[in-house]
Design an enzyme around this catalytic site. Structure first.
Site, PDB file in Angstrom:
ATOM      1  CE  LYS A  12      20.051  53.545  79.567  1.00  0.00           C
ATOM      2  NZ  LYS A  12      19.086  53.894  78.502  1.00  0.00           N
ATOM      3  CB  THR A  57      16.252  51.522  80.756  1.00  0.00           C
ATOM      4  OG1 THR A  57      16.180  52.324  79.570  1.00  0.00           O
ATOM      5  CG2 THR A  57      15.372  50.299  80.597  1.00  0.00           C
ATOM      6  NE  ARG A 170      48.232  19.585  78.792  1.00  0.00           N
ATOM      7  CZ  ARG A 170      46.908  19.577  78.651  1.00  0.00           C
ATOM      8  NH1 ARG A 170      46.379  19.594  77.431  1.00  0.00           N
ATOM      9  NH2 ARG A 170      46.106  19.543  79.688  1.00  0.00           N
ATOM     10  CD  GLN A 214      38.774  18.129  81.824  1.00  0.00           C
ATOM     11  OE1 GLN A 214      39.991  18.235  81.708  1.00  0.00           O
ATOM     12  NE2 GLN A 214      37.996  17.746  80.821  1.00  0.00           N
ATOM     13  CG  HIS A 242      44.589  24.048  72.374  1.00  0.00           C
ATOM     14  ND1 HIS A 242      44.583  23.042  73.304  1.00  0.00           N
ATOM     15  CD2 HIS A 242      43.285  24.239  72.023  1.00  0.00           C
ATOM     16  CE1 HIS A 242      43.336  22.624  73.502  1.00  0.00           C
ATOM     17  NE2 HIS A 242      42.533  23.339  72.740  1.00  0.00           N
TER      18      HIS A 242
END
Length: 287
Positions: A12, A57, A170, A214, A242
């Protein structure tokens, strides 16, 4: 042609459950989205339509409500373990239970008045099988963070299709999805552990001078593992939100990294795991 039944489960999905504890005039609220999946002796159900081994369910939904009423809802990991163990231990045809829970936060505005917290969603996935093995993975989604400085990106591969310009200044923004695996199920406080992991992720994001998303991902996972000995692995999904500087030269204006266009797609998607060298095998923890 010869075929056979492969791995399967059923359950469910997204049972909405709100539990109110009435402590006199002061009320306490738990708001959950519960999904259960069961597997076991289900061959006959698939091959011949014999449902003798199938727990409906709808029954799974009702069980979530009944156990919430009978036992209350504390930490979501504990409630998920309660549900998973109930299904496996009460039904001989059920050999494995998976319970996933999302918890939506509410901020108190009075003894019995609340406003929905629009921030991240707390999550967990619990597995329990007939051999008594259990795993607990806690987590969060939609934790939106942004550094307006301290982020660079350069020195990457360049070929004939590369148009991205290197930058040493940035905006770095992402919506964090994090999951962390507990070494065992005997955790003194899942709530305290959650708060500590969340704090570690946020501090590492803020403290890391990032040369790539990363690098930031690894720093976040490493910080959480260092701060929380009860966890052995962290998995992170970090979409790069971005922010591109707008070219204001057509209007005779300079833009010294002050005005940005936010692109919702396409976006970079950075994913990775950080784990202890002696981390036990994950088994079915992440499924």
């Amino acid at each position: 042609m010869s075929v056979k039944l492969g791995p399967n489960r059923y359950g469910k999905a997204e049972t909405r459950l709100v539990r109110v504890v009435r402590d006199g005039p002061v009320h306490h609220l738990k708001d959950l989205n519960v999904s259960t999946s069961l597997s076991g002796d289900m061959e006959a159900a698939h091959l011949t339509g014999d449902n003798a081994a199938v727990l409906p369910t709808d029954t799974q939904k009702n069980t979530a409500y009944a156990l919430a009423a009978r036992h209350g809802v504390g930490q979501i990991e504990e409630f998920a373990l309660l549900l998973a163990r109930h299904f496996v231990e009460s039904q001989p045809t059920i050999h494995h239970a998976r319970v996933q829970i999302e918890e939506f936060a509410w901020n108190r505005r009075g003894p019995h008045s609340f406003v929905r917290d629009g921030s991240e969603v707390r999550t967990c996935v619990v597995h329990h099988d007939a051999d008594g093995r259990a795993t607990v993975v806690s987590g969060l989604t939609d934790l939106v963070v942004l550094n307006s400085a301290g982020s660079e990106f350069h020195g990457y591969l360049v070929d004939e299709y590369t148009t991205l310009r290197p930058t040493d200044d940035r905006i770095l923004a992402t919506s964090v999805t994090a999951r962390w695996r507990h070494t065992g199920t005997a955790v003194s406080s899942y709530g305290t552990s959650y708060d500590e992991v969340r704090r570690s992720l946020l501090e590492a994001f803020a403290d890391t001078h990032s040369l790539s998303l990363q690098q930031t991902l690894y720093a976040m996972g490493e910080r959480a593992l260092t701060a929380c000995p009860e966890i052995c692995e962290v998995r992170l999904t970090l979409p790069n939100r971005h922010h591109f500087p707008v070219d204001l030269s057509p209007f005779g204006l300079d833009n010294d990294n002050e005005v940005f266009h936010v692109a919702d797609r396409p976006y970079g998607l950075i994913e990775g795991a950080v784990l202890r060298e002696d981390a036990p095998d994950a088994g079915f923890a992440w499924e």
